[in-house]
Design an enzyme around this catalytic site. Structure first.
Site, PDB file in Angstrom:
ATOM      1  N   THR A 295       0.833  -1.193   0.000  1.00  0.00           N
ATOM      2  CA  THR A 295       0.000   0.000   0.000  1.00  0.00           C
ATOM      3  C   THR A 295       0.872   1.250   0.000  1.00  0.00           C
ATOM      4  O   THR A 295       2.089   1.181  -0.189  1.00  0.00           O
ATOM      5  CB  THR A 295      -0.991  -0.034   1.181  1.00  0.00           C
ATOM      6  OG1 THR A 295      -1.907   1.046   1.067  1.00  0.00           O
ATOM      7  CG2 THR A 295      -0.280   0.039   2.518  1.00  0.00           C
ATOM      8  N   LYS A 299       3.476   1.380  -3.948  1.00  0.00           N
ATOM      9  CA  LYS A 299       2.884   0.663  -5.078  1.00  0.00           C
ATOM     10  C   LYS A 299       3.684   0.815  -6.375  1.00  0.00           C
ATOM     11  O   LYS A 299       3.601  -0.049  -7.259  1.00  0.00           O
ATOM     12  CB  LYS A 299       1.439   1.120  -5.298  1.00  0.00           C
ATOM     13  CG  LYS A 299       0.506   0.701  -4.170  1.00  0.00           C
ATOM     14  CD  LYS A 299      -0.941   1.018  -4.476  1.00  0.00           C
ATOM     15  CE  LYS A 299      -1.837   0.547  -3.341  1.00  0.00           C
ATOM     16  NZ  LYS A 299      -3.273   0.724  -3.646  1.00  0.00           N
ATOM     17  N   ASN A 320       0.133  -3.852  -6.140  1.00  0.00           N
ATOM     18  CA  ASN A 320      -0.366  -3.848  -4.758  1.00  0.00           C
ATOM     19  C   ASN A 320      -0.269  -5.216  -4.093  1.00  0.00           C
ATOM     20  O   ASN A 320      -0.717  -5.386  -2.962  1.00  0.00           O
ATOM     21  CB  ASN A 320      -1.817  -3.359  -4.713  1.00  0.00           C
ATOM     22  CG  ASN A 320      -2.807  -4.431  -5.138  1.00  0.00           C
ATOM     23  OD1 ASN A 320      -2.569  -5.175  -6.088  1.00  0.00           O
ATOM     24  ND2 ASN A 320      -3.918  -4.520  -4.423  1.00  0.00           N
ATOM     25  N   ALA A 363      -2.848  11.003  -8.906  1.00  0.00           N
ATOM     26  CA  ALA A 363      -2.167  10.306 -10.000  1.00  0.00           C
ATOM     27  C   ALA A 363      -1.128   9.324  -9.481  1.00  0.00           C
ATOM     28  O   ALA A 363      -0.163   9.007 -10.165  1.00  0.00           O
ATOM     29  CB  ALA A 363      -1.513  11.329 -10.929  1.00  0.00           C
ATOM     30  N   GLY A 364      -1.340   8.816  -8.259  1.00  0.00           N
ATOM     31  CA  GLY A 364      -0.402   7.877  -7.658  1.00  0.00           C
ATOM     32  C   GLY A 364      -0.685   6.437  -8.048  1.00  0.00           C
ATOM     33  O   GLY A 364      -1.366   6.159  -9.051  1.00  0.00           O
ATOM     34  N   GLY A 365      -0.176   5.494  -7.246  1.00  0.00           N
ATOM     35  CA  GLY A 365      -0.303   4.076  -7.552  1.00  0.00           C
ATOM     36  C   GLY A 365      -1.739   3.610  -7.661  1.00  0.00           C
ATOM     37  O   GLY A 365      -2.100   2.859  -8.588  1.00  0.00           O
ATOM     38  N   THR A 387       0.543  18.096  -8.921  1.00  0.00           N
ATOM     39  CA  THR A 387       1.640  18.262  -9.886  1.00  0.00           C
ATOM     40  C   THR A 387       1.090  17.934 -11.271  1.00  0.00           C
ATOM     41  O   THR A 387       0.806  16.775 -11.580  1.00  0.00           O
ATOM     42  CB  THR A 387       2.814  17.323  -9.542  1.00  0.00           C
ATOM     43  OG1 THR A 387       3.231  17.567  -8.200  1.00  0.00           O
ATOM     44  CG2 THR A 387       3.979  17.563 -10.483  1.00  0.00           C
ATOM     45  N   TYR A 457     -11.327   4.311   3.273  1.00  0.00           N
ATOM     46  CA  TYR A 457     -12.407   3.653   4.026  1.00  0.00           C
ATOM     47  C   TYR A 457     -12.324   3.909   5.527  1.00  0.00           C
ATOM     48  O   TYR A 457     -13.188   3.463   6.284  1.00  0.00           O
ATOM     49  CB  TYR A 457     -12.425   2.147   3.745  1.00  0.00           C
ATOM     50  CG  TYR A 457     -11.138   1.428   4.084  1.00  0.00           C
ATOM     51  CD1 TYR A 457     -10.934   0.892   5.352  1.00  0.00           C
ATOM     52  CD2 TYR A 457     -10.134   1.282   3.138  1.00  0.00           C
ATOM     53  CE1 TYR A 457      -9.751   0.227   5.669  1.00  0.00           C
ATOM     54  CE2 TYR A 457      -8.957   0.632   3.442  1.00  0.00           C
ATOM     55  CZ  TYR A 457      -8.777   0.100   4.711  1.00  0.00           C
ATOM     56  OH  TYR A 457      -7.598  -0.553   5.025  1.00  0.00           O
TER      57      TYR A 457
END
Length: 498
Positions: A295, A299, A320, A363-365, A387, A457
């Protein structure tokens, strides 16, 4: 060496408070540690009676402030208190303290002789609240002045490698009882895998006083028993885990460990916290962890260390799930399938996904897996990120739009607002009022027609979800996505359908 014991540390201000806690958690622990240094001064005079008032063997500890305790008095007063607590031994040993904790530099012959004469085992302890301790085996050997003592070393690891060293050294320590504990977030595996470290016992704290031991990493005794099946862990138990940082809260252990119990699989799944994915993988290799969920923030960085990639990982550029086979790490991505299943349930069977205009926040994993799925479902999307260059790079891959995540892009967000998918960690563990710090699209005014899917969550309703819901929007958190991707991981780990 036998099955390790569970010791519950009692840090109440009164004897009565400690007794009530011992009664509540009686079935979840084997030993009680009375921390007399936490008691009110007048209550400390009553500690001699404590073992007779509870149903478990007791450890007497009067921890100095220099060793992480609350005792600030002089050694003379502390020695008198030890003497008072150990004096007038009862013929029934159950009414006496079973153990007493003395630091490695505390040597009062009269007190030690009294303890030994009355059958009270001495735990000879060493604590470092800020630094790791190395040469554990040699240190324990030196601390055992007699064969009667149990050496205990508790330290604060700087990195996960310090915890690896604990397990490495402890594997050779089978000749006498000892207690080894790595404290803090990274030290949690040493508390759960006590049977693997050959340790005599592990320490827990009741939920009611968890705030007093949060910094050193005590686990609730109910959680230790019911979630991690502590008593069922042995050297033959298969190990799995989740790695990330800071990994403050995760529901993954509950999902995976429930599956192991249901299928009768001798396995345990636990958090492996580290600031470096390389250290997580090294930990897993040294302890023969067969698979890990990966996580935030690993990732993408984990890809550098993998030997094989699934087609999904190659396409998405994020992983993941890692599984170790034949001494090689294989990377998978179950976020995409978990998200797709959860999203389609959320949207409902009547919603046509093709050409739906979607905003992807981040725009990450996780966003990479979600963008892959959004494209697969035929949706049009715009990637929003602080960014802009990062957003553009992901958007180009799927012929999506890209925009900077700030108030200048409010009109573009409005255009792509039939479905808003929030993929960042902003809002995670945010229980307070809504603010720009915990709402990634604080600048956007909901009309009430949008659908909002937040992959976070915890909490169940994030600030952006609460704001959207108040405007009349349909909202969904990421728990179902977590469940569905975990089911896929479970099969990759065990070969069994969840």
């Amino acid at each position: 060496m036998g099955q390790p014991l569970i010791c519950m540390t009692l840090t109440g201000k009164t004897i009565e408070e400690d007794i009530k806690l011992s009664q509540k958690y009686e079935k979840f622990c084997d030993v009680l540690e009375l921390r007399a240094d936490h008691l009110d001064e007048n209550e400390q005079l009553l500690i001699r009676k404590f073992p007779a008032l509870v149903k478990k063997p007791c450890i007497l500890t009067i921890r100095r402030d220099s060793d992480g305790g609350l005792w600030t008095g002089n050694d003379f007063s502390r020695t008198n208190l030890f003497g008072r607590a150990l004096a007038f031994a009862d013929p029934d040993k159950k009414r006496n303290f079973a153990y007493v904790d003395f630091e490695e530099d505390y040597h009062i012959p009269s007190i030690q002789d009294a303890a030994m004469a009355f059958g009270v085992r001495i735990i000879r302890s060493c604590h470092n609240m800020t630094e790791p301790i190395h040469n554990l085996r040699k240190r324990c050997d030196a601390m055992r002045k007699t064969g009667y003592e149990i050496p205990k070393i508790a330290f604060m690891p700087k990195t996960l490698s310090d915890v690896v060293n604990l397990f490495h050294e402890s594997s050779l320590m089978t000749n006498y009882d000892h207690i080894l504990v790595a404290m803090g977030a990274e030290g949690m595996p040493s508390r759960i895998l006590t049977s693997i470290s050959n340790s005599y016992m592990t320490y827990t704290s009741p939920q009611e006083t968890a705030d007093k031991t949060a910094s050193i990493g005590h686990i609730d005794p109910v959680v230790l028993n019911d979630l991690y099946n502590f008593k069922g862990i042995s050297k033959s138990t298969q190990l799995f885990g989740i790695t990330g940082w800071p990994l403050v809260k995760t529901s993954s252990p509950e999902i995976h460990n429930m599956g192991y119990r249901h299928h009768g699989i001798d396995a345990v799944y636990f958090p492996i916290r580290s600031q470096l994915i390389s250290e997580s993988l090294n930990f897993a290799e040294q302890l023969d962890v067969k698979g890990m969920s990966v996580t935030i923030p690993f990732k993408e960085s984990v890809l550098y260390y993998l030997h094989e990639l699934s087609p999904e990982v190659m396409q998405i550029g994020a992983c993941n799930t890692v599984v170790r086979k034949n001494y090689k790490w294989i990377g998978y991505n179950t976020d995409c399938t978990g998200f797709e299943r959860a999203l389609l349930e959320f949207l409902g069977s009547n919603v046509k996904t093709k050409k739906m205009k979607v905003s992807i926040i981040g725009a990450g994993g996780a966003a990479k897996a979600i963008a892959y799925t959004v494209k697969k479902l035929g949706m049009k999307a715009c990637i929003f990120n602080r960014t802009l260059e990062t957003a553009q790079k992901l958007a180009e891959k799927y012929d999506f739009m890209a925009a900077k995540l700030d108030e200048t892009s409010a009109m573009i967000l409005d255009e792509y607002s039939s479905l808003i998918i929030q993929t960042t960690s902003v809002g995670m563990n945010a229980e307070g009022p809504i603010s720009p710090e915990n709402d990634p699209i604080y600048f956007y005014k909901f009309r009430g027609t949008e659908k909002v899917f937040d992959i976070v969550y915890v909490p169940a309703s994030t600030p952006v979800m609460r704001r959207a819901s108040a405007a009349g929007c349909k909202v969904c958190n990421g728990y179902k996505m977590l469940e569905y991707q975990a089911y896929e991981q479970f099969k990759l780990f065990t070969g069994v359908d969840y």
